[in-house]
Structures are given as C-alpha cells and as structure tokens.
Design a protein around this motif. Structure first.
Motif, PDB file in Angstrom:
ATOM      1  N   SER A   1     -19.867  -0.970 -41.612  1.00 19.41           N
ATOM      2  CA  SER A   1     -19.319  -1.815 -42.685  1.00 19.41           C
ATOM      3  C   SER A   1     -18.016  -1.255 -43.237  1.00 19.41           C
ATOM      4  CB  SER A   1     -20.322  -1.960 -43.830  1.00 19.41           C
ATOM      5  OG  SER A   1     -21.445  -2.678 -43.407  1.00 19.41           O
ATOM      6  N   ALA A   2     -17.890   0.067 -43.226  1.00 18.18           N
ATOM      7  CA  ALA A   2     -16.649   0.690 -43.706  1.00 18.18           C
ATOM      8  C   ALA A   2     -15.472   0.300 -42.812  1.00 18.18           C
ATOM      9  CB  ALA A   2     -16.804   2.209 -43.754  1.00 18.18           C
ATOM     10  N   LEU A   3     -15.741  -0.030 -41.561  1.00 16.84           N
ATOM     11  CA  LEU A   3     -14.682  -0.442 -40.633  1.00 16.84           C
ATOM     12  C   LEU A   3     -14.385  -1.932 -40.725  1.00 16.84           C
ATOM     13  CD1 LEU A   3     -15.774   1.527 -37.457  1.00 16.84           C
ATOM     14  CD2 LEU A   3     -14.094   2.178 -39.178  1.00 16.84           C
ATOM     15  N   ASP A   4     -15.377  -2.709 -41.083  1.00 11.04           N
ATOM     16  CA  ASP A   4     -15.212  -4.158 -41.163  1.00 11.04           C
ATOM     17  C   ASP A   4     -15.893  -4.681 -42.420  1.00 11.04           C
ATOM     18  OD1 ASP A   4     -15.029  -6.893 -40.906  1.00 11.04           O
ATOM     19  OD2 ASP A   4     -15.985  -6.980 -38.939  1.00 11.04           O
ATOM     20  N   PRO A   5     -15.123  -4.924 -43.472  1.00  2.65           N
ATOM     21  CA  PRO A   5     -15.719  -5.382 -44.734  1.00  2.65           C
ATOM     22  C   PRO A   5     -16.473  -6.708 -44.615  1.00  2.65           C
ATOM     23  CG  PRO A   5     -13.419  -4.746 -45.047  1.00  2.65           C
ATOM     24  CD  PRO A   5     -13.684  -4.721 -43.579  1.00  2.65           C
ATOM     25  N   GLN A   6     -16.233  -7.473 -43.557  1.00  4.04           N
ATOM     26  CA  GLN A   6     -16.926  -8.756 -43.390  1.00  4.04           C
ATOM     27  C   GLN A   6     -18.183  -8.636 -42.528  1.00  4.04           C
ATOM     28  OE1 GLN A   6     -13.881 -11.581 -42.026  1.00  4.04           O
ATOM     29  NE2 GLN A   6     -14.187 -12.548 -44.010  1.00  4.04           N
ATOM     30  N   LEU A   7     -18.587  -7.430 -42.195  1.00  6.35           N
ATOM     31  CA  LEU A   7     -19.735  -7.242 -41.308  1.00  6.35           C
ATOM     32  C   LEU A   7     -20.988  -7.952 -41.825  1.00  6.35           C
ATOM     33  CD1 LEU A   7     -20.744  -5.846 -38.722  1.00  6.35           C
ATOM     34  CD2 LEU A   7     -21.402  -3.914 -40.152  1.00  6.35           C
ATOM     35  N   ASP A   8     -21.283  -7.796 -43.096  1.00  8.16           N
ATOM     36  CA  ASP A   8     -22.473  -8.457 -43.653  1.00  8.16           C
ATOM     37  C   ASP A   8     -22.364  -9.975 -43.562  1.00  8.16           C
ATOM     38  OD1 ASP A   8     -23.981  -6.173 -44.349  1.00  8.16           O
ATOM     39  OD2 ASP A   8     -22.744  -5.895 -46.137  1.00  8.16           O
TER      40      ASP A   8
END
Length: 153
Positions: free
Chosen positions: A128-135
């Motif tokens: 998630s730290a790499l992609d804020p839209q992961l969730d």
C-alpha cells in the motif's frame, strides 16, 4: 446526495492480457534482461516465476511484481484486478515448490505460502505504501487478494 471517492478504473481484460503477453515477449527477446530488482527509486521488482501446472503437470511461467521482505519475496495474486485468482496462484496452492529468476541472477528454488493474519496485514501495508489506491483496487474484487510469500528452499 453523498459524494464518495471514485473507484479506480481497472483496465479492460483484453488490455491486461495484452500486457501479460508483452511482458513475456520482452522477457524472451531481452534474454531475461527485462526483469529488474527493487531500488531506492523503484521499490518493487519484477521476477519470473515458474510453477508446476495443477492439472497438466507442465512448467508454467509468469512475470510478477515483488517486494523483498528479508530473504522472502512477496507478490500479490491479483489477477489484473479481475475476478478469481490467477492460474499461477492456483498452481502454487496445488504445488507450492517453484523456481524464481530475478534480474541478473540464477534460478532460485522457493516454497510458496499464503500470508495470513498480522503478517498479511503488514505485507499489505508495504504494498500500500507503493500504491495508495491498492485498497480501492482490491475492493473491485469480490474475494480477498492473496498475499503470496516465496521463501527460499
């Protein structure tokens, strides 16, 4: 009328499949130089995973993104954010022993397992730290996305 965050746009399946074919072609044409390792600028890498097919018994290979977690490599079985689990993960569930090839390295034997509980939460936060839209991407699927840990054998 309530306004909420707009869900991310997931690429159409034809585009995802085309990208997968392009990755395999680039890997083949570059002699494996298409893979990369995590750096301070790009904190994730690309590896080639070779698994045993659960029904065919044949070797199957796929290019995956990964993070390093100590000696382990961590991937997400996201299936291009489409429904269902990707074949490589279903194959690993049936035959957890596999081989990975990292950029510039020789093949490494690994054993796969699904991260659970606090470990899964911790590894999910790393991604998630790499992609804020992961969730938000994960929410487009009806099933949870497996976090796959590849441990050296």
């Amino acid at each position: 009328m309530t306004t909420g965050a707009r869900p991310p746009r997931v690429p159409p399946r034809w585009f995802v499949r085309l990208a997968w074919r392009a990755h395999r072609t680039l890997y083949r044409l570059s002699g494996g130089r298409f893979l990369w390792t995590p750096t301070s600028r790009r904190r994730w890498g690309a590896l080639r995973l070779t698994v045993t097919g659960r029904t065919s018994g044949q070797d199957r290979s796929v290019i995956l993104g990964y993070l390093e977690d100590g000696p382990d490599l961590v991937a997400l079985a996201m299936n291009g954010w489409g429904e269902g689990h990707p074949s490589w993960w279903l194959n690993l569930e049936a035959h957890p022993d596999a081989v990975v090839r990292l950029a510039g390295g020789s093949p490494r034997s690994v054993r796969a397992r699904r991260a659970t509980g606090e470990e899964r939460d911790r590894l999910w936060r790393l991604w998630s730290a790499l992609d804020p839209q992961l969730d938000a991407y994960a929410a487009t699927r009806s099933t949870p996305t497996p976090v796959v840990v590849l441990t050296p054998r």
